[in-house]
Design an enzyme around this catalytic site. Structure first.
Site, short mmCIF file in Angstrom:
data_model
loop_
_atom_site.label_atom_id
_atom_site.label_comp_id
_atom_site.label_asym_id
_atom_site.label_seq_id
_atom_site.Cartn_x
_atom_site.Cartn_y
_atom_site.Cartn_z
N LEU A 52 0.82 -1.21 0.00
CA LEU A 52 0.00 0.00 0.00
C LEU A 52 0.85 1.25 0.00
O LEU A 52 0.49 2.28 -0.55
CB LEU A 52 -0.89 0.02 1.25
N GLY A 53 1.98 1.13 0.63
CA GLY A 53 2.85 2.30 0.71
C GLY A 53 4.13 1.93 1.42
O GLY A 53 4.27 0.81 1.93
N GLU A 54 5.02 2.86 1.41
CA GLU A 54 6.30 2.59 2.04
C GLU A 54 6.63 3.75 2.95
O GLU A 54 6.42 4.90 2.61
CB GLU A 54 7.37 2.44 0.97
N GLY A 55 7.11 3.43 4.11
CA GLY A 55 7.46 4.50 5.05
C GLY A 55 8.85 4.29 5.57
O GLY A 55 9.61 3.45 5.07
N GLY A 58 9.47 0.66 6.68
CA GLY A 58 9.33 -0.45 5.75
C GLY A 58 8.02 -0.37 5.02
O GLY A 58 7.42 0.72 4.92
N VAL A 60 4.10 -1.07 3.96
CA VAL A 60 2.77 -1.29 4.51
C VAL A 60 2.01 -2.14 3.50
O VAL A 60 1.88 -1.77 2.33
CB VAL A 60 2.03 0.03 4.77
N ASP A 175 3.56 15.32 14.61
CA ASP A 175 3.98 15.19 13.21
C ASP A 175 2.77 15.22 12.29
O ASP A 175 2.65 14.43 11.36
CB ASP A 175 4.79 13.90 13.03
N1 ATP Z 1 -4.07 1.89 7.39
C1 ATP Z 1 -3.68 2.11 6.16
N2 ATP Z 1 -4.52 1.90 5.15
C2 ATP Z 1 -4.13 2.13 3.87
N3 ATP Z 1 -2.90 2.56 3.54
C3 ATP Z 1 -2.01 2.78 4.50
C4 ATP Z 1 -2.36 2.57 5.87
N4 ATP Z 1 -1.28 2.87 6.62
C5 ATP Z 1 -0.33 3.26 5.78
N5 ATP Z 1 -0.75 3.22 4.50
C6 ATP Z 1 0.03 3.57 3.30
O1 ATP Z 1 1.39 3.33 3.56
C7 ATP Z 1 2.14 4.54 3.49
C8 ATP Z 1 3.23 4.55 4.54
O2 ATP Z 1 2.63 4.46 5.80
P1 ATP Z 1 3.17 5.25 7.07
O3 ATP Z 1 3.40 6.67 6.69
O4 ATP Z 1 2.27 5.02 8.21
O5 ATP Z 1 4.52 4.50 7.27
P2 ATP Z 1 5.70 4.97 8.15
O6 ATP Z 1 6.72 3.91 8.08
O7 ATP Z 1 5.20 5.33 9.50
O8 ATP Z 1 6.15 6.26 7.36
P3 ATP Z 1 6.81 7.59 7.83
O9 ATP Z 1 7.02 7.50 9.30
O10 ATP Z 1 8.05 7.67 7.05
O11 ATP Z 1 5.83 8.66 7.45
C9 ATP Z 1 1.13 5.63 3.65
O12 ATP Z 1 1.54 6.80 3.03
C10 ATP Z 1 -0.11 5.05 3.04
O13 ATP Z 1 -0.10 5.21 1.65
#
Ligand code: ATP
Length: 806
Positions: A52-55, A58, A60, A175
């Site tokens: 779905l995405g990458e943060g 790692g 998601v 944030d």
């Molecule tokens: N509950 C969810 N449902 C659908 N998509 C999601 C969900 N959580 C995260 N995503 C997707 O995954 C992407 C990365 O998630 P998220 O930002 O929470 O990760 P992270 O590792 O905490 O990133 P960072 O801390 O770098 O912002 C999001 O931008 C979104 O597109």
């Protein structure tokens, strides 16, 4: 003709072309059920799907529960998979992860991401979140270019409600930004990414760690090393988000001296010293709200409570009046057993399928925690966060319990999400449902079990056994049951003073008495104040004396509005020159120049006729009211933005002609945005640009390594560019002087040709372009090349900055 069997796609059954038929037959005999099924990776009880995405941590992944029967609808989740080896190397990361988990356990709000459970196996920790299917909010704004006011208002109300709930729970997000907001399928806002969350204490609300992203972080986080009030920092970020929703771009994003925004000190100098400017399409009421939020001095910045009461959010008062503990109470009502037990896991949602998951449970340990009772359902502060490492028996218990919860949580109807016992509940339920149709299943609470002997036990235990901080509840007693009264079939909150207009701060008692008004009969035919008896002099505003009219009879009619009318400098020669100060009483500030609105007599009368319904006044203000920045009447000394506002707004012009003029300017500006973009070779969206060789550079918020661009810039006191206390009232720049960006801001109408930088900035959020709009810009030669370069850089920088953290 015999049909050719389809190729199997699941692993282990790749069919060779030659003997596919026989192999297929064999396969069917061996695995009759698996025909046409793809083998997916699994994580615990979940089948893992696409990314779905990458943060920062790692990927998601989309996940769903295994359906045990053909009729069962699998439940979708989003699983944040974090490699355990990466967090072992990075203690900060580990803290962030557990912060996020611990915070989410306490939060049950329709506009906050819902934590289902946390799982781990030997390789990964998986934070299982509800799946939010509407996508990322910033992309949504990009697509729409900017939001309609009504839509922005609804989403902002949801954001405020979520943040307020969080604060009520003693947590600050720190944030908040567009990238950390998602939309559900009904376009409700969902706050995510709680990696920087922290607790504040009633007696010590100040924090030291600077965090957030530069464009969204409050100035006090960056320009000062002193502790800051974290809730006010969240308020600032909400303001930036609101600005982005309404404008389609971020405020203070056009500093030419610091185009990349890398110099954070300079960026913040720019932020604290540059007046907030608005595109003309943002109407006065949301402007007023933004001006109160985006105040560099946190002490002068409006509180969440005052934001909730702002006139602009009036359509969502009912929703905003829902007490934060309502959300907890609903969960408690639905699952009373949760308040008594501490052994509850959040596994109810995959009830029937989970029994068949013994194998996967062996592989993927269920992480849960014995402190689950101090969870979302408890609105009381956490008092003890001791951790007991539980055995696998605990997991079993949790699994055994899950049936109870699944039965209770099986609510297909989204609107029947909560059980309502009272009428007021019904009303709130209705409102609540309107704002979140996600149909959350409030089942149990997430927790962590550390498995003795598991490789992470020691570390996990360390993190989890942090001494429990006391989370105090903000003193917030609003709308208890007796404060509801009946209207029709509903119990609705009794209205509280909701100042629709503003005469802040002056030490006049009349202001404290709260009910100043302009009675229509007090204006004579020339628009002068006819009755001086009730005129109250309010000295001490920039050396000028303001006059207000107090009328106690009118006061009840106009409810809570406070309006000051004063004779402006031009009133001696013209009867149309009155000043109208709007704002929030609670804010307690003196009116800044920006809060004084010059109005003509007709408007003043209309305003009175409408009992100072702010809505009405401001609708009209759009066309005929000019914002007077300088009380001395030196309207010339305005920044370009003010001048933009004044285009076609001359108080002597008719409403209609002003409206037309406005529209024209607005169209011109929009057209210019589109034109500019469509001239760029190959420019397809703002998330793509070109490098010097002309190759497309995908712009993303991540650097090529997939990591967030991160900066740990710390700005020392010496570097502090601006005295915050002085900057709270923003000075209006003199157009004769060069502004920060070196441009002269004299143009009264928007013209992208003579101000391309502005159009570039304003278009940063624009994602798609219409080819036909580009004709006017197609052959602009060298100028275009320059624009193109700067646009590409600008877009890159924009995305770079978005993902930076301070
Ligand atoms: N509950 C969810 N449902 C659908 N998509 C999601 C969900 N959580 C995260 N995503 C997707 O995954 C992407 C990365 O998630 P998220 O930002 O929470 O990760 P992270 O590792 O905490 O990133 P960072 O801390 O770098 O912002 C999001 O931008 C979104 O597109």
């Amino acid at each position: 003709m015999a049909s050719v069997p389809k190729r199997h796609t699941y692993s282990g059954n790749v069919v060779a072309n030659k003997n596919h038929h026989s192999l297929h037959m064999n396969n069917e005999i061996l695995h009759p059920i698996r025909k046409n099924q793809r083998k997916h990776a699994t994580f615990g009880p979940y089948i893992i799907g696409s990314t779905l995405g990458e943060g920062e941590f790692g990927k998601v992944k989309l996940g769903w529960t295994k359906a045990s029967s053909p009729t069962e609808v699998p439940k979708q989740v989003a699983i944040k998979l974090i490699r355990r080896d990466t967090i072992k190397k990075d203690a900060d990361k580990e803290v962030k992860i557990y912060r996020e988990i611990n915070a989410l356990k306490h939060l049950t709000h329709p506009n906050i991401i819902y934590l289902e459970e946390v799982l781990q196996n030997s390789k990964y920790i998986g934070i299982v979140l509800e799946f939010v299917s509407g996508g990322e909010f910033y992309k949504y704004i990009q697509r729409k270019r900017r939001l309609k006011e009504s839509s922005a208002c609804r989403l902002f109300a949801q954001l405020i409600s979520g943040v307020n709930y969080m604060h009520y729970k003693g947590l600050v997000h720190r944030d908040l930004k567009l990238e950390n907001l998602l939309l559900d399928k009904h376009e409700n806002l969902v706050i995510t990414d709680f990696g920087f969350v922290n607790e504040f204490f009633k007696d010590n609300e100040l924090m030291n760690t600077s965090c957030g992203s530069p464009c969204y972080a409050a100035p006090e986080l960056v320009v000062s090393t002193k502790p800051y009030e974290a809730r006010k920092a969240d308020v600032w970020s909400c303001g930036v988000i609101l600005y982005a929703m309404l404008a389609g771009y971020l405020p203070w994003d056009d500093d030419h001296e610091n185009p990349t925004g890398d110099d954070i000190a300079r960026l913040y100098q720019y932020i604290t010293q540059t007046p907030l400017k608005f595109p003309e399409y943002i109407t006065p009421v949301p402007r007023d709200l933004l001006r109160r939020i985006l105040v560099p001095n946190p002490r002068r910045r409006v509180s969440l409570r005052s934001i909730e009461r702002h006139e602009w959010l009036k359509p969502h008062y009912t929703f905003l009046n829902i007490q934060p503990n309502y959300w907890d109470e609903q969960l408690q009502k639905q699952h009373p057993q949760l308040s008594n037990r501490g052994d509850v896991g959040r596994h109810s949602t995959y009830s029937s399928s989970a029994s068949s998951d013994l194998k996967s449970r062996d592989r993927n340990t269920l992480i849960t925690k014995s402190t689950m009772e101090q969870s979302r359902i408890s609105s009381q502060p956490t008092t003890n966060r001791s951790v007991s490492s539980t055995s696998n028996n605990d997991s079993k218990l949790a699994f055994n319990n899950r049936k109870d919860y699944s039965v209770a949580s099986e609510r297909t109807s989204e609107s029947s999400k909560y059980t309502c016992n009272t009428k007021s509940d019904a009303q709130m339920e209705k409102t609540a449902a309107k704002h979140s149709f996600r149909g959350k299943k409030h089942t149990s609470v997430a927790g962590l079990i550390t498995i003795p002997g598991s490789p992470t036990t020691a570390r996990t235990k360390n993190i989890l056994s942090e001494p429990t901080e006391h989370v105090s509840r903000p003193d917030r007693q609003r709308f208890t049951q007796e404060e509801f009264h009946r209207i029709g079939n509903y119990h609705v909150p009794r209205s509280r003073p909701r100042p629709t207009s503003y005469y802040p701060g002056l030490s006049c008692n009349a202001v404290d008495n709260s009910l100043l008004d302009i009675p229509i009969n007090k204006l004579d035919s020339n628009g002068k104040l006819a009755d001086n008896r009730n005129v109250i002099s309010l000295p001490n505003f920039e050396g000028k004396s303001l006059k207000a009219v107090q009328d106690s009879t009118k006061a009840t009619v106009s409810n809570n509005s406070i309006v000051l009318l004063s004779e402006g400098p031009a009133a001696k020669t013209s009867p149309v020159d009155y000043y109208y100060a709007t704002g929030d009483l609670n804010h307690g500030d003196r009116p800044t120049a920006e809060t004084i609105v010059k109005m003509n007599k007709d408007l003043a009368n209309k305003a009175v006729e409408n009992s100072f319904s702010q809505e009405k006044v401001d609708q009209e203000s759009v066309s005929i009211v000019s914002i007077v920045k300088d009380f001395n009447g030196s309207a010339d000394e305005e920044g370009s933005e003010t001048q933009q506002e004044n285009v076609g707004h001359s108080s002597n012009k008719s409403d209609i002609s002003s409206d037309k003029e406005n529209k024209k300017n607005y169209e011109r500006k929009r057209f210019s945005f589109m034109s500019l973009y469509s001239t760029l070779n190959g420019s397809r969206s703002t998330v793509e640009s070109r490098n010097s060789k002309g190759n497309a550079i995908p712009v993303s918020s991540r650097n090529p390594s997939g990591q967030s661009n991160k900066t740990n810039t710390k700005i020392t006191q010496q570097q502090q560019p601006h005295n915050l206390s002085d900057s709270s009232i923003l000075k209006v720049p003199n157009p004769e002087k060069n502004t920060n960006d070196g441009r002269r801001r004299k143009n009264t109408s928007y013209n992208a040709e003579n101000n391309p930088a502005r159009s570039v900035r304003a278009s940063v959020m624009v994602s798609t372009l219409r080819e036909e709009d580009g004709s006017a810009w197609s052959n602009n030669g060298d100028n275009n090349i320059e624009v193109q370069t700067s646009t590409a850089r600008k877009v890159l920088n924009f995305f770079k900055r978005r993902s930076m953290r301070v």
